[in-house]
Design an enzyme around this catalytic site. Sequence first.
Site, PDB file in Angstrom:
ATOM      1  N   GLY A   7       0.661  -1.306  -0.137  1.00 15.55           N
ATOM      2  CA  GLY A   7       0.033  -0.164  -0.221  1.00 15.55           C
ATOM      3  C   GLY A   7       0.909   1.199  -0.096  1.00 15.55           C
ATOM      4  N   SER A 126      -5.007   0.099  13.871  1.00  8.83           N
ATOM      5  CA  SER A 126      -5.993   1.590  14.016  1.00  8.83           C
ATOM      6  C   SER A 126      -6.384   1.702  15.393  1.00  8.83           C
ATOM      7  CB  SER A 126      -7.043   1.577  13.208  1.00  8.83           C
ATOM      8  OG  SER A 126      -8.149   2.529  13.387  1.00  8.83           O
ATOM      9  N   TYR A 140     -14.398  -2.933   9.593  1.00 10.89           N
ATOM     10  CA  TYR A 140     -13.042  -2.241   9.619  1.00 10.89           C
ATOM     11  C   TYR A 140     -12.496  -2.238  11.049  1.00 10.89           C
ATOM     12  CZ  TYR A 140      -9.318   1.347   9.599  1.00 10.89           C
ATOM     13  OH  TYR A 140      -8.226   2.022   9.725  1.00 10.89           O
TER      14      TYR A 140
END
Length: 234
Positions: A7, A126, A140
Amino acid sequence: MNVLITGASRGIGAAAYSLLKSTGHNVIGHSSKGSDELVAGDLTDPAAPRNIWDTALAELDGQIDVLVNNAGIYEAVADNAPDDEWHAAWQRMLTINLQAAADLSKLAVSHFLDLGTSGRIINIASRAAFRGDSPQHWHYAASKAAIVGMTRTIARGYAAEGILCFAVAPGFTVSEMTDEYLQGRGGAKIVADIPLGRVATTDEVAEVIRWLAADAPASATGSIIDVNGASYVR
């Protein structure tokens, strides 16, 4: 030091890719479509992680020292979506955010063990792994919580072989993935929830990744580093 980072075309990944290269490391970056600099790989394809790994390994003369699992998506699905839409959203999220990272981590661990060398894996989690996310982002938060569990499992399982594993848990960052949301009505609410008074920059997160890749002591393995302006502390 030879590094593979997924990414790497935008946001945190692009910042980390540039920083690691500028500090003297040999870095292979990945993106979904590839470019002149980046290896291509659609992480919804089960074959992609191994293809990315093998390509990077060939370009780095058969040795990778650090894997950075950064690739991920942040796509919403309504909590009252039809079952087929709900299942498709969960499958896509978990495939890209979790399964691909797990597959690459498996390849990295096997590589380090086969060579009899130390190595490092850095997973981008996260704050959602700990505080949850919006009603449109169950999947998510679940994917990032799983990343944390995987990180700790790898750290505990392979520390004796010199294989270290860390995670970085950012809050919102200024990036292409979040810019539209931060510029909208939700942005002011997000900033109001951050004691620092602003969201993190991608350069700040990249510096944490660089430190974990190059300088973090071995005893820090298993650590999860928060980069969220004290919007969530634990």
